[in-house]
Design a protein around this motif. Structure first.
Motif, PDB file in Angstrom:
ATOM      1  N   PRO A 137       0.765  -1.223   0.169  1.00 13.71           N
ATOM      2  CA  PRO A 137       0.135  -0.244  -0.026  1.00 13.71           C
ATOM      3  C   PRO A 137       0.983   1.182  -0.152  1.00 13.71           C
ATOM      4  N   GLU A 138       0.104   2.256  -0.369  1.00 13.23           N
ATOM      5  CA  GLU A 138       0.770   3.666  -0.363  1.00 13.23           C
ATOM      6  C   GLU A 138       1.161   4.341   1.040  1.00 13.23           C
ATOM      7  N   SER A 139       1.893   3.549   1.991  1.00 16.25           N
ATOM      8  CA  SER A 139       2.256   4.371   3.070  1.00 16.25           C
ATOM      9  C   SER A 139       3.546   3.827   3.494  1.00 16.25           C
ATOM     10  N   ALA A 140       4.128   4.841   4.234  1.00 18.79           N
ATOM     11  CA  ALA A 140       5.672   4.548   4.573  1.00 18.79           C
ATOM     12  C   ALA A 140       5.990   3.377   5.325  1.00 18.79           C
ATOM     13  N   SER A 141       4.933   3.225   6.177  1.00 18.47           N
ATOM     14  CA  SER A 141       5.099   1.850   7.179  1.00 18.47           C
ATOM     15  C   SER A 141       5.007   0.540   6.272  1.00 18.47           C
ATOM     16  N   ALA A 142       4.444   0.661   5.080  1.00 16.66           N
ATOM     17  CA  ALA A 142       4.635  -0.661   4.194  1.00 16.66           C
ATOM     18  C   ALA A 142       5.744  -0.431   3.194  1.00 16.66           C
ATOM     19  N   ILE A 143       5.857   0.492   2.811  1.00 14.41           N
ATOM     20  CA  ILE A 143       7.052   0.835   1.717  1.00 14.41           C
ATOM     21  C   ILE A 143       8.260   0.452   2.254  1.00 14.41           C
ATOM     22  N   ARG A 144       8.608   1.356   3.303  1.00 18.70           N
ATOM     23  CA  ARG A 144       9.982   1.266   3.865  1.00 18.70           C
ATOM     24  C   ARG A 144      10.269  -0.172   4.247  1.00 18.70           C
ATOM     25  N   PRO A 145       9.753  -0.820   4.967  1.00 19.08           N
ATOM     26  CA  PRO A 145      10.264  -2.229   5.240  1.00 19.08           C
ATOM     27  C   PRO A 145      10.482  -3.029   4.080  1.00 19.08           C
ATOM     28  N   ALA A 146       9.250  -2.931   3.191  1.00 21.76           N
ATOM     29  CA  ALA A 146       9.652  -3.732   1.857  1.00 21.76           C
ATOM     30  C   ALA A 146      10.937  -3.296   1.042  1.00 21.76           C
ATOM     31  N   VAL A 147      11.209  -2.169   0.873  1.00 24.65           N
ATOM     32  CA  VAL A 147      12.486  -1.707   0.128  1.00 24.65           C
ATOM     33  C   VAL A 147      13.743  -2.067   0.869  1.00 24.65           C
ATOM     34  N   GLU A 148      13.738  -2.332   2.345  1.00 18.51           N
ATOM     35  CA  GLU A 148      14.796  -2.212   3.093  1.00 18.51           C
ATOM     36  C   GLU A 148      15.077  -3.785   3.242  1.00 18.51           C
ATOM     37  N   ARG A 149      14.122  -4.692   2.962  1.00 20.56           N
ATOM     38  CA  ARG A 149      14.390  -6.097   2.889  1.00 20.56           C
ATOM     39  C   ARG A 149      14.947  -6.567   1.787  1.00 20.56           C
ATOM     40  N   PHE A 150      14.647  -5.942   0.626  1.00 20.28           N
ATOM     41  CA  PHE A 150      15.263  -6.184  -0.671  1.00 20.28           C
ATOM     42  C   PHE A 150      16.803  -5.692  -0.722  1.00 20.28           C
ATOM     43  N   ILE A 151      16.986  -4.547  -0.086  1.00 20.11           N
ATOM     44  CA  ILE A 151      18.404  -3.981  -0.149  1.00 20.11           C
ATOM     45  C   ILE A 151      19.226  -4.768   0.798  1.00 20.11           C
ATOM     46  N   LYS A 152      18.801  -5.300   1.990  1.00 23.27           N
ATOM     47  CA  LYS A 152      19.503  -6.273   2.772  1.00 23.27           C
ATOM     48  C   LYS A 152      19.823  -7.569   1.920  1.00 23.27           C
ATOM     49  N   ARG A 153      18.843  -7.910   1.069  1.00 20.38           N
ATOM     50  CA  ARG A 153      19.244  -9.153   0.146  1.00 20.38           C
ATOM     51  C   ARG A 153      20.050  -8.866  -0.966  1.00 20.38           C
ATOM     52  N   GLY A 154      20.646  -7.570  -0.969  1.00 22.27           N
ATOM     53  CA  GLY A 154      21.524  -7.227  -2.202  1.00 22.27           C
ATOM     54  C   GLY A 154      20.984  -6.477  -3.137  1.00 22.27           C
ATOM     55  N   ALA A 155      19.760  -6.177  -3.145  1.00 24.05           N
ATOM     56  CA  ALA A 155      19.253  -5.285  -4.370  1.00 24.05           C
ATOM     57  C   ALA A 155      19.723  -3.747  -4.384  1.00 24.05           C
ATOM     58  N   ASN A 156      20.178  -3.675  -5.644  1.00 20.37           N
ATOM     59  CA  ASN A 156      20.710  -2.315  -5.791  1.00 20.37           C
ATOM     60  C   ASN A 156      20.033  -1.452  -6.762  1.00 20.37           C
ATOM     61  N   ILE A 157      18.998  -1.987  -7.306  1.00 19.41           N
ATOM     62  CA  ILE A 157      17.899  -1.141  -8.392  1.00 19.41           C
ATOM     63  C   ILE A 157      16.629  -1.577  -7.696  1.00 19.41           C
TER      64      ILE A 157
END
Length: 359
Positions: free
Chosen positions: A71-91
């Motif tokens: 959903p369009e809320s920071a509380s949902a967007i931020r953890p989703a993005v940070e999980r990907f970055i921790k897994r090595g995503a750079n795009i």
């Protein structure tokens, strides 16, 4: 609303990226992740993005991670993005207007990651928002609508009276007038991007008022389904809605995101990526939208006219919002030889002759 990958490069190791004065350069192999605002089988906006992802995986040879229904809320967007970055995503690729502010904050916190956001409004040294000039493909669908109509009375189901919705409505009417100068377009706004119940009611109301072709700028195929149920025609938005209503849908404005994303992602992988500080508003020529055409009740002659206009748009030879252009009150909006600039397009709150709006 709402709408990825690159060749794996040999010799690149690690997962760290650097930003230098020339732009962002990935120092590791590209690892791409996408955030979808709705399920991948929504039939419209998100499904168009997911189909682009699948084509890009095949064309460019990279597996692209994704998560749906964010959903369009920071509380949902931020953890989703940070999980990907921790897994090595750079795009990271987003797909929602409502991701804009959070993507901006995250891009500043993670300057070594490239961020892109479909329908976003924020940009930065490592953030690019992009959208398509939907008025081009909707102009062509307006031509198809007028060609299919017996009465010249067209209906249009729209979500909200925003600039990017109004520009599709105006272009739809302008395209219709290329086929039938007396055509009218009656618009009902539902107040929601994805509300099949309201879309059904709006479509039925337009048909009851005499519309024999229904256009749309909402996310579901409901207007096309209702058109088919009532024996009239329609034009779709986001994807080829002949999938849902083959007897009714004569044209659809379709997203072709992979045409743009392939090129942009290759730029990121090549290094020294400097995104356009004003974002990317994509023409058909640049890989924003296209059309799926033509369905029933369109003659060969009329189809040829539509496809000739499409060819001009793909070659960059046709400008929809070029002067002389007047609104329905007689005000000059673009003089001879002028083209309405993008900032004014985004703020469009006026209509051309032949458009009738209903709330």
């Amino acid at each position: 609303m709402i709408f990825s990958a690159c060749l794996a490069l040999a010799g690149f190791f690690g997962l760290i990226s650097t930003v230098n004065a020339e732009g962002l350069t990935l120092e590791g192999p590209p690892k791409i992740a996408m955030l979808y605002i709705s399920p991948t089988n929504d039939g419209g906006w998100t499904q168009a993005f997911d189909e682009a992802r699948q084509r890009l995986e095949k064309d460019l040879g990279i597996k692209i991670q994704y998560v749906e229904s964010v959903p369009e809320s920071a509380s949902a967007i931020r953890p989703a993005v940070e999980r990907f970055i921790k897994r090595g995503a750079n795009i990271i690729i987003g797909t929602a207007f409502g991701y804009s502010d959070t993507f901006k904050a995250l891009s500043e916190e993670y300057p070594n990651v490239a961020f892109l956001n479909g329908s976003g409004t924020t940009n930065g040294p490592n953030l690019l928002s992009f959208y398509g000039r939907t008025y081009e493909s909707q102009y062509l669908c307006g031509m198809a609508a007028a060609a299919a109509s017996k009465t010249g009375k067209l209906g249009f189901v729209a979500a909200n009276p925003f600039g990017q919705v109004n520009w599709t409505i105006n272009a739809y009417a302008m395209g219709a007038h290329e086929i039938n100068p007396d055509a009218t377009v009656t618009v009902v706004y539902t107040g929601a991007w994805n509300d099949p119940t309201k879309e059904r009611s709006a479509t039925k109301a337009l048909i009851d008022q005499g519309a024999d072709v229904i256009g749309q700028h909402v996310d579901t195929p409901t207007p096309q389904l209702v058109a088919q149920e009532n024996g009239v025609y329609g034009t779709g938005h986001h994807r080829d809605f002949r999938e849902f209503a083959p007897k009714a849908t004569v044209c659809s404005s379709v997203w072709v995101w992979d045409r743009f994303l392939k090129t942009e992602l290759e730029k990121i992988i090549a290094g020294n990526w400097v995104p356009n500080p004003n974002g990317a508003l994509l023409s058909m020529q640049e890989g924003g939208t296209d059309i799926a055409c033509c369905g029933p009740n369109i003659s060969e002659e009329e189809e040829a006219k539509i496809m000739a206009a499409r060819d001009k748009l793909l070659k960059g030879e046709l400008q929809i919002y070029a002067g002389p252009l007047y609104d329905q009150d007689g005000n000059l909006r673009a003089a001879e030889g002028e083209v309405i600039p993008d900032p004014e397009l985004w703020q469009m709150d006026w209509f051309v002759d032949g458009v009738i709006t209903q709330q």
